[in-house]
Design an enzyme around this catalytic site. Structure first.
Site, PDB file in Angstrom:
ATOM      1  N   LYS A 172       7.886   5.502   3.770  1.00  0.00           N
ATOM      2  CA  LYS A 172       6.805   4.742   3.657  1.00  0.00           C
ATOM      3  C   LYS A 172       6.389   3.645   2.589  1.00  0.00           C
ATOM      4  CE  LYS A 172       3.588   2.801   6.215  1.00  0.00           C
ATOM      5  NZ  LYS A 172       3.584   2.327   7.550  1.00  0.00           N
ATOM      6  N   ASP A 203       7.566   8.048  -2.975  1.00  0.00           N
ATOM      7  CA  ASP A 203       7.624   6.816  -2.066  1.00  0.00           C
ATOM      8  C   ASP A 203       9.025   6.414  -2.129  1.00  0.00           C
ATOM      9  OD1 ASP A 203       5.434   7.500  -0.957  1.00  0.00           O
ATOM     10  OD2 ASP A 203       3.839   6.126  -2.166  1.00  0.00           O
ATOM     11  N   MET A 210       1.571  -6.058  -0.433  1.00  0.00           N
ATOM     12  CA  MET A 210       2.249  -6.038   1.082  1.00  0.00           C
ATOM     13  C   MET A 210       1.732  -7.660   1.818  1.00  0.00           C
ATOM     14  SD  MET A 210       1.195  -2.111   1.735  1.00  0.00           S
ATOM     15  CE  MET A 210      -0.249  -2.091   1.008  1.00  0.00           C
TER      16      MET A 210
HETATM   17  N1  SAH Z   1       0.046   1.739  -5.267  1.00  0.00           N
HETATM   18  C1  SAH Z   1       0.822   0.286  -5.597  1.00  0.00           C
HETATM   19  C2  SAH Z   1       0.988  -0.427  -4.234  1.00  0.00           C
HETATM   20  C3  SAH Z   1       1.529   0.246  -3.165  1.00  0.00           C
HETATM   21  S1  SAH Z   1       1.424  -0.860  -1.763  1.00  0.00           S
HETATM   22  C4  SAH Z   1       0.594  -0.182  -6.933  1.00  0.00           C
HETATM   23  O1  SAH Z   1      -0.352   0.240  -7.674  1.00  0.00           O
HETATM   24  O2  SAH Z   1       1.323  -1.119  -7.485  1.00  0.00           O
HETATM   25  C5  SAH Z   1       3.310  -1.619  -1.901  1.00  0.00           C
HETATM   26  C6  SAH Z   1       3.178  -2.985  -2.219  1.00  0.00           C
HETATM   27  O3  SAH Z   1       3.045  -2.939  -3.718  1.00  0.00           O
HETATM   28  C7  SAH Z   1       4.300  -3.712  -2.117  1.00  0.00           C
HETATM   29  O4  SAH Z   1       4.449  -4.257  -0.692  1.00  0.00           O
HETATM   30  C8  SAH Z   1       4.369  -4.876  -3.200  1.00  0.00           C
HETATM   31  O5  SAH Z   1       3.332  -5.775  -2.634  1.00  0.00           O
HETATM   32  C9  SAH Z   1       3.451  -4.092  -4.251  1.00  0.00           C
HETATM   33  N2  SAH Z   1       4.689  -3.834  -5.196  1.00  0.00           N
HETATM   34  C10 SAH Z   1       5.093  -2.469  -5.753  1.00  0.00           C
HETATM   35  N3  SAH Z   1       5.641  -2.297  -6.706  1.00  0.00           N
HETATM   36  C11 SAH Z   1       6.081  -3.819  -6.986  1.00  0.00           C
HETATM   37  C12 SAH Z   1       6.787  -4.516  -7.860  1.00  0.00           C
HETATM   38  N4  SAH Z   1       7.509  -3.863  -8.834  1.00  0.00           N
HETATM   39  N5  SAH Z   1       6.737  -5.647  -8.065  1.00  0.00           N
HETATM   40  C13 SAH Z   1       5.970  -6.478  -7.285  1.00  0.00           C
HETATM   41  N6  SAH Z   1       4.988  -6.006  -6.157  1.00  0.00           N
HETATM   42  C14 SAH Z   1       5.160  -4.603  -6.146  1.00  0.00           C
END
Ligand code: SAH
Length: 463
Positions: free
Chosen positions: A269, A247, A382
């Protein structure tokens, strides 16, 4: 890289050293591991050096180095630990065409001896160009602990066996065989006292009898960004992958951990960015695994949290392809760690919600009544665009406008930032901060301390 690393074949080559004290001893111990013809010049050598000379391991001349002594030598070490004498001997050696090292004098040296981890024939050389000897020592200690003491032995046996291993098909079958030898079967066989060659022959027979490993997809969590927050299992999967499909949010430093030959495919995405259609990602995974590849489908955070994991698992099941999940650290865990807070706390919240700001239908509806209760804690993924919607719904259901809210951008990464605000000020503060990295909104939590730099605009909110 001012100093270019090379490994010099010293078998039968003249190497000359001037000196007879501790510095000379240290260098000679290393040099005696090579097949070099060693010559030492010292009017007053340490007893060890005299002993080595008596054993025929080096030639000892009990006098100072004189012009002509270095002619035809490959390398010269000035190891008298006396600036004037070292300068004199180094000048002689240079005039006679040898490459010169003056011990502990980087500026006067044409080459330097690195810190060495010796698992002959596997040799690791570490050089910091004199910048940080402490760092070189620490890296050496780390590698000494990590590399099995029998690694050299395994490599020696393996080297003599390379021709026979060519009966295995090149590529994965051969790689699997060697990886089995160095990291699983080999160390076990030697620990059990088996003869190396017999064990290797048996292992080859086993591998020749096996059909090649079938293709497989690992749905792997890459964590929030900091490569140190990867699991060991994720690292191992990356190390073995033929193809990595990742991703957008997966950090480049993490992709670097993939095997050098692995094909890396960026499959868009996250959030509102340009997207690959989910069906295209599924089709690619299926095609690669059918062709026998070990595929790593690398997702940010934990693959089971807002990661479309079920869509992919179902597609793999439908195609009859084996798959597994490697969990990862989710953004909420990393974000809250940066605030010095916990996600659940006795007396404050007995449950925790992970929400998405939007779903396929638009802004996502939630159990607003529960979320509006005092002490409720939720992590909104998100959620940047949904901030005003969230605020409206929560206030409508009776939430206190003063409820603390912290937005953590780029959690666990060097550029991490916290925006500490309240439910009342969330949309305005978020708009003013114009965050452009991934961010998680923590409802009901204020930073305990500034674990990561606060945004200047909200400094007063932190104090
Ligand atoms: N599977 C991922 C989430 C995917 S959805 C998890 O478990 O973290 C994508 C969202 O994750 C982003 O829009 C944001 O809200 C969050 N996200 C992912 N990495 C991040 C980071 N390093 N810091 C803050 N938010 C993060």
């Amino acid at each position: 890289m001012q100093h270019f690393p090379v490994f010099l074949d010293l078998a039968g080559q003249r190497v000359v050293l001037s000196g007879g004290g501790d510095a000379a001893l240290a260098k000679l111990r290393l040099l005696m591991k090579t097949g070099a013809a060693l010559e030492v010049y010292s009017p007053d050598p340490a007893p060890e050096i005299a002993g080595w000379a008596a054993e025929g391991r080096l030639s000892l001349h009990r006098r100072r180095l004189a012009p002509g002594d270095v002619s035809g030598a490959r390398l010269f070490y000035a190891a008298d630990e006396d600036d004037a004498e070292d300068a004199r001997s180094a000048a002689c050696a240079r005039a006679e065409g040898a490459l010169v090292n003056v011990v502990d004098n980087l500026a006067a040296s044409q080459f330097i001896t690195p810190a060495i981890v010796d698992r002959d024939p596997v040799t690791v050389a570490i050089c910091t160009e004199g910048a940080a000897p402490v760092l070189a020592r620490a890296i050496k200690a780390d590698l000494e602990a990590k590399l099995s003491p029998v690694l050299g032995h395994l490599a020696r046996i393996g080297k003599a066996f390379r021709d026979r291993a060519e009966r295995l098909a090149p590529g994965r079958p051969r790689r699997d065989f060697w990886s089995d030898w160095y990291f699983r079967a080999g160390p076990c066989a030697l620990a059990a006292g088996a003869d190396g060659e017999t064990a290797l022959t048996a292992l080859l027979d086993t591998h020749l009898g096996h059909a090649t490993r079938p293709g497989h997809v690992a749905l792997v969590g890459a964590g929030p960004g900091d490569p140190d927050l990867l699991t060991l299992k994720a690292r191992k999967a990356l190390h073995e992958a033929d193809v990595v499909i990742h991703d957008r949010l997966v950090a480049p430093e993490i992709l670097e951990l993939a095997r050098r030959e692995a094909r890396i495919v960026a499959a868009g995405k996250e959030g509102f960015g340009p997207a690959w259609a989910q069906e295209d990602i599924n089709a690619l995974m299926v095609a690669e695994a059918r062709a026998g590849a070990q595929v790593v489908r690398l997702k940010s955070g934990d693959p089971g949290i807002f990661g479309r994991l079920d869509d992919e698992a179902e597609a793999l099941d439908a195609a009859g392809i084996g798959w597994s999940i490697v969990p990862g650290i989710t953004a909420a865990s990393a974000a809250v760690a940066g605030l010095g807070q916990s996600l659940t706390r006795r007396g404050r919240n007995a449950d925790l919600r992970l929400l998405t700001g939007h779903d396929v239908k638009g802004f996502a509806e939630q159990d607003w009544r529960a979320l509006a209760r005092p002490g409720a804690v939720a992590a909104v993924y998100m959620g940047k665009r949904a901030a005003r919607f969230l605020q409206g719904r929560l206030l409508m259901h009776g939430a206190d406008p003063a409820t603390p809210v912290t937005v953590v951008e780029n959690a666990s990464r060097p550029e991490a930032r916290n925006l500490a605000t309240t439910l009342a000020a969330l949309p305005a503060d978020l708009a003013a901060a114009a965050l452009d990295g991934p961010a998680v909104i923590l409802l009901g939590l204020a930073p305990r301390r500034a674990g990561t730099p606060a945004l200047p605009a909200r400094e007063e909110a932190l104090s």
